[in-house]
Design a protein around this motif. Structure first.
Motif, PDB file in Angstrom:
ATOM      1  N   SER A 152       0.808  -1.217   0.000  1.00 54.91           N
ATOM      2  CA  SER A 152       0.000   0.000   0.000  1.00 54.91           C
ATOM      3  C   SER A 152       0.844   1.271   0.000  1.00 54.91           C
ATOM      4  N   ASP A 153       2.127   1.142   0.300  1.00 57.38           N
ATOM      5  CA  ASP A 153       3.035   2.293   0.247  1.00 57.38           C
ATOM      6  C   ASP A 153       3.778   2.369  -1.075  1.00 57.38           C
ATOM      7  N   GLY A 154       3.457   1.462  -1.985  1.00 50.07           N
ATOM      8  CA  GLY A 154       4.130   1.459  -3.275  1.00 50.07           C
ATOM      9  C   GLY A 154       5.436   0.703  -3.306  1.00 50.07           C
ATOM     10  N   ARG A 155       5.762   0.057  -2.196  1.00 49.55           N
ATOM     11  CA  ARG A 155       7.008  -0.721  -2.170  1.00 49.55           C
ATOM     12  C   ARG A 155       6.808  -2.001  -2.974  1.00 49.55           C
ATOM     13  N   ILE A 156       7.780  -2.327  -3.786  1.00 52.82           N
ATOM     14  CA  ILE A 156       7.742  -3.539  -4.598  1.00 52.82           C
ATOM     15  C   ILE A 156       8.947  -4.399  -4.251  1.00 52.82           C
TER      16      ILE A 156
END
Length: 126
Positions: A53-57
């Motif tokens: 949800s924080d955009g971490r991949i």
């Protein structure tokens, strides 16, 4: 409950590329971990990568540098771009999701934690 529908699987030659899509039926994917898994015949389901949800991949070591996860908010679609495909990449590919808050740890690699799954799309590498 999140509904997920994968598409894009196909037969591809080794060294080739393929992009998988996963249509996500929620208005805001920002509230979820979205992951890609794969399962070859006779093998356990394997985590490929995930977007939180924080955009971490994050990616599995086996695909790092070859696969790329992205998300199109306007289309509510998760993608898995696969380059330089190898015979070992041949599998049924699934997208999956579970609720995730920004303060939670990064997405888990454990399939059991994901509460929603698509039906899968087959990737064959010749």
């Amino acid at each position: 409950h999140v509904q997920l529908v994968e598409s894009g699987g196909s037969l591809v030659q080794a060294g080739g590329s393929l992009r998988l899509s996963c249509a996500v039926s929620v208005s805001s994917a920002n509230d979820y971990c979205l992951g890609w898994f794969r399962q070859a015949s006779g093998k356990e389901r394997e985590w490929v990568g995930s977007l939180d949800s924080d955009g971490r991949i994050n990616y599995a070591d086996s695909v790092k540098g070859r696969f790329t996860i992205s998300h199109d908010n306007a289309k509510n679609t998760l993608y898995l771009q696969m380059n330089n495909l190898k015979p070992d990449d041949a599998s049924m590919y699934y997208c999956a999701a579970y609720r995730h808050e920004s303060w939670d740890p990064p997405c888990t690699t454990l399939a059991a934690r994901y509460t929603s799954w698509g039906q899968g799309t087959q990737v064959t590498v010749s």
